[in-house]
Structures are given as structure tokens and as C-alpha cells.
Design a protein around this motif. Structure first.
Motif: not given
Lengths: 344, 278
Positions: A47-51
């Protein structure tokens, strides 16, 4: 069908589904728990990576997410005892702008909030968050009341734009917005604005001439929507062109900190405000209280002088001002995020 | 001659002798139109005129002194669509001989000294970027410091200029804040809205005059008629967003034809004169 989930959210949803599945099957065995923990960690990282890599256009989509919290959610979560006031005392009550008294911490404040509506019926009733002139006039009326009582004004901004309609033009949309810009510039009480999701052009600015302009991490604020920009400049409604327009308009929170338009970016919970509205509301409340306390110590004439300078200094065309820019008291997106992480 | 651009010329007639009016479609004598300050002798249609022409027909001869003429547009966003904003600016500057869409100065009208400004809808549709916003703001501040009435002519089909993004949008707030200070200082402001005055220009400084004057049949409003038509999927009333429509709905003080504009402004400024000198 998915519940309005966005394409780039799909890997996250898929991993969440698998975690839920495993949770329901697991029998507290050590290996299962280990696997679960590992998956939860992967979920966080994913999630952190995508966002962290969202494009401007993807952020616009997050801002428009059907489950993104709206003004009415924050009225309940950030404020105590919101008491709604209705009508512009002239023509009618505009449901696209809510207004009223509330408590923020210890203080009585006046809140105005652009309102979109949660389901189809509510959206229709609220005109999809596009105010008519009477909405801006209602906002001004309650702001004058705030001035009289020296209550701070909190303006929650979330609109695709002012309504382009026959009645709106008959009743002077241009005049209502212009009056708000002028009167807010000289209103003798502290004003704080927050762009919650969509800051659509003059329709947003009509309630945004404030002392401190805050913005949620995935909100956008622009002179025109990416779609409108692509239609005019590229004569196109293709997704790729809209994405190019979104990028070109520099409409994200980080862009606007860089341009000295926005004073602070409020971080969103991992994966966007809709993933944890309660946490979002707490972060918003903390920021509002902080700015309200700062502004309350400023004497009114000084407050108005600073407000004038804040807006006066945008686009002065002097390269010196551009480079040097008055950055004191402003935070970069990075700073804001760090502070919130530390604080939370 | 720049004004020729706004007439469609009939092909088999000698250049510039006859013109087709964009208002009534009649063929009219070019010279007659010119003599009437670009107003059709048949239907009173007011053709768009350049900022230079506006100054020439409105202020006392030889009294206009330009201010802030060095201000040039800045490409704040590094904006590129089909072409770069930089390239657009170069083209518009070459086409119009202007640096941007606004000229400000001091000038006398019928012997009354004013801070005078005009936007030119030939330069990127008269849209407001930082130059227009800054010049209007400086004009309001100048009017306050010299205690002179402010007279501004607006003409902008573009509203806030897209290529300067949120910087343009913020000019609405900036100019409105400057006009607020002018009102607080008790300096009068006459705003004349000409065809077309729309979007962010209409919804900021142009709407905030003590006296609002429109030229006949000028298109004035917030949302463009095409946008409204597309959004609602309906036909719009004939006079929708016209100067006459705005007068009848209570948003204009008066409609004044170009032929009488100088005379009416002189009358107004004479009545306002005592207030500015305490």
C-alpha cells in the motif's frame, strides 16, 4: 462489481481478501500466524509503495473515491454539537453548502462545508456538491455572524465547481463568488480552510480566501478540472490526455505547497482517507486546533494584514520573490508528513 | 489593422470597403463602422476593440500615461499542452504587440483624473494570469495612494488563464482583496464590463465596482454558455447572459453604448468628485 475501487487499489484489495481468508481458516497454529503476520506486513509495504507513486490523475481519482469521507462525516467526527443553520435570507437554502455553529475543542466556531452527498438521492439533492449563488450567500451570512461574535471560521472545501446552470446565472453566480472573495479578504475574524477532496476552481475559491489554507494529501485544487482542461486544450476526453492535463495543472497538495498556495498538507492514513476515516478525522482535528490556536494570538489588524499579504504575494512576477518566497511558517509536504508521523 | 480581424470580408468586394456585421449579418460600410467606434450602424452591435483603441476613444487626448508596462508573463507551471505556454505567449505578443492582456495607466476623462485600465480580449481571450492580476491589484493600490477614482474596462472570454493554473485562480482572490482595501479607503471604482466578460474575471474584480456598467448586448456571466448547454442538454434563452439580461436581473447599474461612454463616465466622475477630495 467492485465498490468503486480504483484500478491501482486492486492488488491491495486482493491481498486483503487473502488475509481475511487465511484469518477465517487459521487454527492458531504457529506457522499460520507467522504467515499471516508476513502477509500483513506485505500489505502495508504494498500500500505504501502504490500510494507513494500515485500520479496526479490517480490522486484525483482517490479524491473522488465514492467511499472518501465528506463534509458531513467530518462534521460529526471533528466537531462537537454541530448545529446547522439554513438559508441565505434572500432566495432559498442551498444543500450544496452546509453552515452552522459547532464546537472545536473548547471553542465555538462557525463551520461552512461544501456537501456532495453519499448516495444517489443525496447527491441529487446536493446538486453533486456544486453550489448555487444562494450557497455562497448563505456562507457569507454566517461568516458575518462569526465576525460579529469573533468566532473563528472553519471552511471545509469539496466541490467539482460552482454550478453552471440557468438559475445560477440568473441569480448572479459571478457576483456571489466575487462578493465572497472580497468580504472574506476583510472579515475581522480568523479563517481556516481545508481542501478535503476536490477544490474545483472559483467554486472552491469562493469559500477559500482564508488565513491558513490546508489540504489533505490526496486532494486537488485547480483552476479547472483535468477533464475540462483536456477538453479545451487537447480537444480530447481520452484518459491519457486527461492524465497529462492533471499533471500539467500542478494540482496536487505537494505541487501547491511548492507554489506557496497551501500552508500545510495533512497526511492521510495509509491507502487514503477512505481506508480509515476516524484516523483522518483525528489528524484533521489536530491540524485545525493547532492553526486556530496560532491565529487566536494574532491581533485582528495584524491578522488582516497577513491575510492580505498571503494572497497579495501570489504571482507578483518578481523572480526574487519567486525564488526567495516567504517560506517561514509554511511546511513542505515532507515536513508535514514527518511531523504527523511523529505526532501520531 | 487589427480590427479587420473581427469582420468577415465578402470575397468579391474590394478589401475593407464592405463588412459583414457579426450581429445582424448585414453588409455595412467599413468606414461608417469605423467612424462609429466599431459599432454597427444597422443594429448597434458593438464589435470587440483593442485596448489601445479603447484608450483612444475613452480618455482625453494625450493624458494617458502607462504604468507597470514592463510586467511580462511567467511560466509558473512549466505548462505544455499542444504547444508550450512560452510559445503561446510569444505568438500572442507578436500578434497583438502587447506583453499581456492588460494595460494600466493614469488618464483624464472629461478633465477628471483617474487610474484607468483595460483588458484586451485579443490577447489569449483576455484571460487573467499573474500579469492581469498583478496589474489590476497595483491599479487599485495606486488609486488608493493617489486618491483617484479607479476606472476599469474588462473584456475576457477566457476568465482565469488555464496555463497558469492555480496561480491564475489565486489572482481572483488577490484582486478582490485589493478592491476591498480600495472600498475601505472610500475611493470610488467604476467597472465597465464589455463583450465578453466571463469566468474568473467576471467573478472577481469586474463584479466589485461601486458602479457596474455594461456595453449593449455584451456577454457577461460565470459559466460559459456552451458549458451550460452541455451540462444541462437544453437550449438557452436568446438573451441569456446578455447585458440586458443582467440589467433586468439586477446585476448592472446601467447599459451604456460606446458612443455615449465617455460622456456618461464624465457625468459620473463629476458627481463622484467631491467624495474623493473629502
Amino acid at each position: 462489481m467492485n465498490n468503486g475501487n480504483l484500478d491501482f487499489e486492486k492488488p491491495i484489495m486482493e491481498l486483503e481478501r487473502r488475509i481475511l481468508e487465511l484469518e477465517s481458516k487459521t487454527q492458531e497454529r504457529h506457522t499460520d500466524l507467522l504467515a499471516l503476520n508476513q502477509m500483513r506486513e506485505t500489505l502495508q509495504n504494498l500500500t505504501a509503495e502504490i500510494f507513494s507513486k500515485l500520479s496526479a490523475w490517480e490522486r484525483v481519482q482517490v479524491a473522488r473515491h465514492p467511499e472518501r469521507p465528506q463534509t458531513i462525516d467530518y462534521l460529526g467526527m471533528v466537531f462537537d454539537d454541530f448545529l446547522e443553520l439554513h438559508g441565505d435570507r434572500c432566495f432559498k437554502d442551498d444543500p450544496a453548502i452546509k453552515a452552522g455553529l459547532a464546537r472545536l475543542g473548547e471553542r465555538t466556531v462557525v463551520v461552512i462545508g461544501q456537501h456532495k452527498g453519499k448516495d444517489t438521492r443525496a447527491r441529487l439533492a446536493a446538486n453533486y456538491g456544486m453550489p448555487n449563488p444562494e450557497g455562497y450567500r448563505k456562507a457569507l451570512r454566517v461568516m458575518r455572524f462569526a465576525e460579529k461574535m469573533r468566532y473563528p471560521v472553519i471552511s471545509l472545501i469539496d466541490t467539482p465547481g460552482a454550478f453552471p446552470g440557468i438559475g445560477a446565472e440568473e441569480r448572479g453566480q459571478f457576483s456571489a463568488i466575487a462578493s465572497n472573495l472580497m468580504e472574506m479578504a476583510r472579515l475581522r475574524t480568523p479563517l481556516i480552510g481545508v481542501i478535503l477532496a476536490e477544490g474545483g476552481s472559483g467554486g472552491a475559491l469562493g469559500v477559500a480566501v482564508v488565513d491558513r489554507l490546508l489540504m489533505l494529501e490526496n486532494a486537488w485544487f485547480s483552476v479547472i478540472s483535468p477533464e475540462g482542461c483536456a477538453a479545451i486544450l487537447f480537444k480530447s476526453n481520452e484518459k491519457e490526455k486527461i492524465a497529462v492535463a492533471a499533471e500539467a495543472l500542478k494540482l496536487t497538495a505537494v505541487d501547491l505547497i511548492g507554489l506557496n498556495i497551501v500552508d500545510e498538507v495533512i497526511s492521510e492514513p495509509l491507502g487514503g482517507a477512505h481506508r480509515d476515516p476516524q484516523q483522518m478525522a483525528e489528524m484533521l482535528k489536530r491540524a485545525l486546533v493547532k492553526h486556530m490556536k496560532e491565529l487566536e494570538t494574532v491581533e485582528t489588524d495584524e491578522l488582516l494584514a497577513r491575510r492580505y499579504n498571503k494572497w497579495r504575494s501570489i504571482g507578483t512576477l518578481s523572480q526574487d520573490t519567486l525564488v526567495a518566497g516567504d517560506n517561514r511558517g509554511r511546511q513542505t509536504g515532507e515536513d508535514a508528513r514527518r511531523e504527523d508521523t511523529e505526532g501520531g | 489593422m487589427a480590427w479587420n480581424l473581427r469582420f468577415r470580408r465578402k470575397r468579391d468586394l474590394p478589401d475593407g470597403l464592405w463588412l459583414k456585421c457579426l450581429g445582424c449579418g448585414q453588409m455595412v460600410f467599413a468606414k461608417q463602422v469605423e467612424e462609429r467606434n466599431q459599432v454597427c450602424p444597422e443594429c448597434n452591435f458593438h464589435f470587440r476593440i483593442s485596448a489601445g483603441e479603447r484608450i483612444r476613444i475613452t480618455v482625453d487626448e494625450g493624458t494617458f500615461e502607462e504604468l507597470y508596462e514592463d510586467l511580462e508573463p511567467v511560466d509558473y507551471l512549466d505548462f505544455t499542452d499542444r504547444k508550450s505556454y512560452r510559445q503561446r505567449i510569444d505568438e500572442e505578443q507578436a500578434k497583438t504587440g502587447l506583453k499581456d492582456a492588460c494595460i494600466i495607466g493614469t488618464a483624464s476623462i472629461g478633465g477628471h483624473k483617474t487610474v484607468f485600465g483595460v483588458t484586451d480580449s485579443n490577447f489569449m481571450m483576455g484571460s487573467m494570469g499573474a500579469v492581469v492580476g498583478e496589474k489590476v491589484t497595483l491599479a487599485a493600490e495606486e488609486a488608493v495612494s493617489r486618491r483617484l477614482p479607479l476606472v476599469l474596462f474588462s473584456g475576457s472570454g477566457g476568465g482565469a488563464r488555464m496555463q497558469e493554473g492555480v496561480i491564475s485562480l489565486s489572482q481572483m482572490a488577490k484582486t478582490a482583496a485589493a478592491i476591498a482595501r480600495l472600498h475601505d479607503a472610500r475611493v470610488p471604482y467604476i467597472s465597465i464590463l464589455t463583450n465578453p466578460t466571463m469566468g474568473g474575471v467576471a467573478a472577481s474584480w469586474a463584479a466589485l465596482g461601486d458602479i457596474l456598467i455594461a456595453e449593449p448586448k455584451a456577454l457577461i456571466g460565470f459559466a460559459g454558455p456552451r458549458t451550460i448547454k452541455l451540462t444541462l442538454g437544453i437550449d438557452l434563452p436568446d438573451d441569456f447572459q446578455s447585458a440586458e439580461f443582467l440589467l433586468s436581473h439586477g446585476f448592472m447599474d446601467m447599459i451604456v453604448g460606446r458612443q455615449n461612454m465617455k460622456e456618461e463616465l464624465t457625468r459620473l466622475l463629476a458627481l463622484l468628485a467631491p467624495a474623493t477630495h473629502e
